[in-house]
Motif scaffolding. Structure first.
Motif, short mmCIF file in Angstrom:
data_model
loop_
_atom_site.label_atom_id
_atom_site.label_comp_id
_atom_site.label_asym_id
_atom_site.label_seq_id
_atom_site.Cartn_x
_atom_site.Cartn_y
_atom_site.Cartn_z
N MET A 34 95.52 -3.72 41.10
CA MET A 34 96.21 -5.00 40.96
C MET A 34 97.68 -4.86 41.31
SD MET A 34 94.53 -5.24 37.33
CE MET A 34 92.93 -4.48 37.39
N TYR A 36 101.19 -6.89 40.17
CA TYR A 36 101.83 -7.89 39.33
C TYR A 36 103.25 -8.11 39.81
CZ TYR A 36 98.17 -7.71 35.73
OH TYR A 36 96.99 -7.81 35.05
N LEU A 46 99.90 -11.83 37.41
CA LEU A 46 99.02 -11.24 38.40
C LEU A 46 99.23 -11.88 39.76
CD1 LEU A 46 96.64 -9.26 38.84
CD2 LEU A 46 95.12 -11.21 38.49
N TYR A 49 94.43 -8.89 43.23
CA TYR A 49 93.46 -8.08 42.52
C TYR A 49 92.38 -7.67 43.50
CZ TYR A 49 89.56 -7.31 39.25
OH TYR A 49 88.50 -6.80 38.56
N LEU A 88 104.85 -4.57 40.25
CA LEU A 88 104.19 -3.48 39.52
C LEU A 88 102.78 -3.31 40.06
CD1 LEU A 88 105.31 -5.16 36.32
CD2 LEU A 88 105.77 -2.74 36.54
N ASN A 92 92.77 0.24 36.84
CA ASN A 92 92.00 0.69 35.69
C ASN A 92 90.65 1.25 36.11
OD1 ASN A 92 90.48 -1.63 36.04
ND2 ASN A 92 90.82 -2.42 33.98
N LEU A 103 94.91 -0.84 31.46
CA LEU A 103 95.53 -0.61 32.75
C LEU A 103 96.52 0.54 32.69
CD1 LEU A 103 96.37 -4.17 34.09
CD2 LEU A 103 94.30 -2.82 34.40
#
Lengths: 115, 111
Positions: A34, A36, A46, A49, A88, A92, A103
């Motif tokens: 992901m 962010y 978010l 993804y 960021l 996961n 995460l």
């Protein structure tokens, strides 16, 4: 060694530039990836993804995952001053039958797009 | 839209005080998380919960405790605040093994 490495920058680019943000990771078990975006004094939101290798595009944003190299990237085309934020990466594990999957984040890259 | 609400955006407390940070989510998510974010250190997981009354320690649980009495609410407790707990605290919720949805954060200053 951190599980996820991300260059903190800061990165400063002119409006209209193509921006490349990158993360490397060491745990080959990571399955979900992901990006962010976090504006100053706000929580992360978010942006994109993905769970497979290859590219995923959403407007001016493209997320790229290369599992063989353990490397993910976020490209921003035609960058705008409103893109100025901290980006960021996060990932996961495939949790299988369990119900939780926390995460692991990169450090975040501070991006400034100046007019 | 998912909404994660943190009750206090800015708090100033004194060393030794007990501090409660409240978080509520409205999407019936099983998982809830508390992170702290510090410059140069990124996001670090303090505690998470995958069900009511269940909790798991994250990477930095020392000095913190949590409470989850209802599915939608996850509280972070600092039993005796210290200056090194001055930070931005972020609450998040998620469905199982999926992306997190964050609140806007609570900036805590301990004097």
């Amino acid at each position: 060694q951190k599980e996820v490495e991300q260059d903190p920058g800061p990165l400063s680019v002119p409006e209209g530039a193509i921006v490349s943000l990158n993360c490397t990771y060491s745990n080959s078990a990571f399955q979900y990836f992901m990006w962010y975006r976090q504006y100053s004094r706000k929580g992360p939101e978010l942006l994109m993804y993905t769970y497979s290798s290859g590219n995923k595009e959403d407007g001016r944003f493209t997320a790229q995952v290369d599992k063989s190299s353990k490397y993910i990237s976020l490209f921003i085309r035609d960058s705008q001053p409103s893109d100025s934020a901290t980006y960021l990466c996060a990932m996961n594990l495939y949790a299988g039958g369990t119900s939780y999957g926390k995460l692991t984040f990169g450090q975040g890259t501070i991006l400034t797009v100046h007019p | 839209d998912v909404k994660v609400t943190q009750s206090s955006r800015y708090l100033v407390k004194r060393t030794g005080e007990k501090v409660f940070l409240e978080c509520v989510q409205d999407m019936d998510h099983e998982n809830m998380f508390w992170y702290r974010q510090d410059p140069g250190l990124g996001l670090r997981l303090i505690y998470f919960s995958y069900d009511v009354k269940m909790k798991e320690k994250g990477d930095i649980p020392e000095g913190y405790s949590v409470s989850r009495e209802k599915k939608e609410r996850f509280s972070l407790i600092l039993e005796s605040a210290s200056t090194n707990q001055t930070s931005m605290y972020l609450c998040a919720s998620s469905p199982p093994a999926r992306e997190l949805f964050f609140g806007e954060g609570s900036r805590l200053t301990v004097l």
